[in-house]
Design an enzyme around this catalytic site. Structure first.
Site, PDB file in Angstrom:
ATOM      1  N   CYS A   1      -6.734   4.109  -3.304  1.00  0.00           N
ATOM      2  CA  CYS A   1      -6.783   2.725  -2.748  1.00  0.00           C
ATOM      3  C   CYS A   1      -7.938   1.979  -3.575  1.00  0.00           C
ATOM      4  CB  CYS A   1      -6.807   2.388  -1.684  1.00  0.00           C
ATOM      5  SG  CYS A   1      -5.420   3.186  -0.489  1.00  0.00           S
TER       6      CYS A   1
ATOM      7  N   HIS B   1     -10.010  -2.395  -0.565  1.00  0.00           N
ATOM      8  CA  HIS B   1      -9.930  -1.099   0.430  1.00  0.00           C
ATOM      9  C   HIS B   1     -10.728  -1.383   1.732  1.00  0.00           C
ATOM     10  CE1 HIS B   1      -9.137   2.876   1.589  1.00  0.00           C
ATOM     11  NE2 HIS B   1     -10.374   3.261   1.377  1.00  0.00           N
TER      12      HIS B   1
ATOM     13  N   ASP C   1      -0.601  -0.387  -4.760  1.00  0.00           N
ATOM     14  CA  ASP C   1      -2.021  -0.056  -5.381  1.00  0.00           C
ATOM     15  C   ASP C   1      -1.591   1.107  -5.906  1.00  0.00           C
ATOM     16  OD1 ASP C   1      -1.575   1.275  -2.841  1.00  0.00           O
ATOM     17  OD2 ASP C   1      -3.456   0.984  -2.036  1.00  0.00           O
ATOM     18  N   HIS C   2      -0.631   1.993  -5.829  1.00  0.00           N
ATOM     19  CA  HIS C   2      -0.260   3.201  -6.365  1.00  0.00           C
ATOM     20  C   HIS C   2       0.971   3.807  -5.784  1.00  0.00           C
ATOM     21  CE1 HIS C   2      -2.063   4.955  -2.870  1.00  0.00           C
ATOM     22  NE2 HIS C   2      -3.186   4.212  -3.331  1.00  0.00           N
TER      23      HIS C   2
ATOM     24  N   ASP D   1       1.000  -1.277   0.105  1.00  0.00           N
ATOM     25  CA  ASP D   1      -0.033   0.061  -0.081  1.00  0.00           C
ATOM     26  C   ASP D   1       0.898   1.234  -0.101  1.00  0.00           C
ATOM     27  OD1 ASP D   1      -2.287   1.962   0.237  1.00  0.00           O
ATOM     28  OD2 ASP D   1      -3.240   0.461   1.783  1.00  0.00           O
ATOM     29  N   ASP D   2       0.567   2.162  -0.948  1.00  0.00           N
ATOM     30  CA  ASP D   2       1.280   3.513  -1.054  1.00  0.00           C
ATOM     31  C   ASP D   2       2.840   3.380  -1.312  1.00  0.00           C
ATOM     32  OD1 ASP D   2      -0.974   4.448  -0.408  1.00  0.00           O
ATOM     33  OD2 ASP D   2      -0.542   5.537   1.303  1.00  0.00           O
TER      34      ASP D   2
END
Ligand SMILES: [Ca+2]
Length: 559
Positions: free
Chosen positions: A163, A217, A404-405, A123-124
């Site tokens: 997310c 999410h 996710d990004h 995540d992130d």
């Protein structure tokens, strides 16, 4: 032929006349060739491969299975010797086909199983890691270890820099402009009740699908999809420190300067790794891997760090002492050439986060915490890889790792994702596929997280899901320099899109303004070239890839 036509129709590919070696030609076999049992079985697989393709099936893994079956059948009748006359081979092959050796499903005791899948979502996690460049400050030795096992995609991009829309797109194989899932509050499952998620598709093919942590999410603890897993351990809560660690009490420059939210905190915490949510997630996965599995598995592991709160055990902070901390490169006046669309995105992207850090003179501490949390995530990934390596599944498990990004840590005075620039949209993507993917190579083609679903479908020989919008990356796994004539496309909110080719990033905003960056000369995206001489032709070419239709936004989750 001993089997009736009706039987065969139900049992797979059949042939209407006796099989001759020359039938297996694809224009390359001579008419008087002598064949060994092994080459015959290879040719049969070629025919099976084509038959499966005609039926719209993906042939890859089944090819390996039928090869073993055909080889055994043929081996029973073929004469031993250095060379075998063609006529004998033809008779043997005809007999083997008459037994429908190729069509029978492999016996679970003697045939190779479909590969397992270890699906790791982070995540992130942005690109400021040593996975991309040894000169980067965030040390991620475990990601580098994984990359050496397979193919790392250096230009992989999320479908959307948030997310919920990113994870829904990856898990359904459908872009935000198709689904209308644009935001973190979008009630995706209510809007897409019949969408077959990636893990559901594996479940439909006999896989056991389990998971832990953050895969979908977790908006207000909703959104987890029970239908997508046989068993799932939800993400544990972060244990609360005795008091907030950063000492900041109120927002500055937003939200009415009210009290900061819980996740806006950072520092060395908790004392023990075992107390962290991610360690519990990985513990679950390690226990699962250590068991004996009678059916192939799809194991999804959702690592939550480096998402806020930026807590990690102290040893990870110690790796990045404040007096030696590397800060991001920033350009004074970088925002001056942003059009109104880009400024609007920044205003919507929680600018008060950066303002609050700056006002409290803690930008550096927050940057340290992000680096520490990324290292902590890397450590958890290493635990997973260690656990897999100890099992008998190591050689028959595909590993996919993605985030996710990306994430801004101050670039464009922005601290978050929620934007269409490189920092928010570029994600790590590593695929390890034993016997298929090259090892320790990098692929620089622009690809999308939408491509994960069709890639896994092909690698595991599942039936196609015709709804998917991504493109299988298998050709790039085999040969990273393969032709790839499409850019990655990403969306943030309805009407805002970016197109990333190997060289360019084009962004079009809802209000009609746009940006163009040349990554050959400007990897930081400091200099907006739109409107500059020569840009219109480049923009015209990139605009062809913009979505033609944009679904209306689905309703937000009712609370
Ligand atoms: Ca600029």
């Amino acid at each position: 032929m001993s089997s009736g036509a009706n039987d065969r129709e139900n049992r797979g590919p059949t042939f209407s006349r006796p099989f001759l070696a020359t039938d297996a030609t694809d224009g390359r076999l001579g008419g008087h060739e002598y064949l060994t049992p092994q080459t015959v079985s290879m040719r049969i697989c070629s025919v099976s491969f084509e038959a499966k393709k005609r039926k719209g099936q993906q042939p890859m893994f089944a090819k390996q299975a039928v090869r073993a079956a055909a080889r055994r059948r043929i081996g029973q009748v073929l004469m031993r010797g250095p060379l075998v006359p063609q006529v004998a081979v033809a008779l043997a092959v005809g007999w083997a086909l008459s037994q429908d050796a190729l069509a029978q499903p492999p016996s679970p005791t003697e045939e190779p199983r479909r590969p397992n899948v270890l699906f790791i979502a982070v995540d992130d996690l942005n690109d400021w890691t040593t996975l991309y460049d040894k000169a980067n400050p965030i040390r991620t030795p475990q990601l580098e270890r994984l990359a050496k096992m397979g193919v790392m995609f250096t230009r992989a991009y999320c479908s959307s820099p948030a997310c919920n829309p990113s994870r829904v797109a990856t898990m359904t194989g459908l872009s935000p402009t198709t689904t209308g899932v644009y935001g973190n509050a979008s009630d995706w499952r209510r809007a897409l009740p019949t969408a077959v998620t990636l893990s559901q598709h594996f479940m439909a093919h006999g896989y056991r699908a389990v998971g832990a942590g953050k895969i979908f999410h977790h908006h207000h603890e909703a959104y987890h999809d029970d239908a997508s897993f046989h068993d799932f351990l939800p993400l544990a809560k972060d244990p609360a420190p005795p008091k907030r660690l950063n000492g900041i009490t109120n927002w500055v420059g937003g939200r009415g300067n009210g009290p900061v939210s819980g996740p806006f905190d950072w520092g060395p915490w908790p004392p023990e790794e075992s107390q962290t949510p991610d360690a519990k997630t990985v513990d679950y996965a390690c226990r699962f891997l250590a068991r004996t599995h009678q059916q192939p598995f799809f194991l999804a592991v959702g690592i939550f760090r480096p998402h806020s709160p930026w807590y990690a055990p102290a040893e990870h902070f110690d790796r990045y002492p404040l007096d030696q901390l590397v800060m991001p490169e920033l350009l004074e006046g970088d925002l001056d050439d942003l059009p109104s669309g880009g400024r609007t995105i920044l205003q919507k992207g929680k600018p008060f986060i950066y303002k609050t850090m700056a006002a409290n003179n803690q930008v550096k501490q927050a940057t340290q915490a992000y680096q520490a949390c990324a290292s902590f995530a890397d450590r958890q990934i290493g635990r997973l890889l260690d656990a897999l390596a100890k099992t008998a599944y190591a050689r028959n498990t595909i590993v996919v790792l993605w985030s996710d990004h990306g994430f801004h840590v101050g670039e464009k005075r922005h601290w978050e994702k929620f934007a269409l620039w490189e920092k928010s949209t570029r994600t790590p993507l590593i695929i390890v596929a034993p016997e298929v993917a090259r090892r320790n190579v990098r692929c620089r083609r622009p690809v999308s997280l939408l491509d994960i679903y069709p890639t896994l479908v092909e690698l595991c020989d599942l039936s196609p899901n015709p709804a998917l919008e991504g493109n299988s990356l298998v050709s790039l796994l085999r040969e990273p320099q393969s032709e790839w004539n499409r850019p990655a496309v990403m969306t943030w909110g309805r009407g805002n899109h970016a197109v990333r080719s190997g060289r360019w990033r084009y962004i079009q905003y809802e209000d009609g303004t746009h940006e163009l960056y040349d990554h050959r000369s400007d990897p930081h995206e400091w200099f907006n070239l739109s409107g500059k001489p020569g840009s219109s032709r480049i923009i015209r070419d990139l605009r062809k890839w913009l979505p033609k239709h944009e679904a209306p936004a689905v309703p937000d989750l009712a609370r």
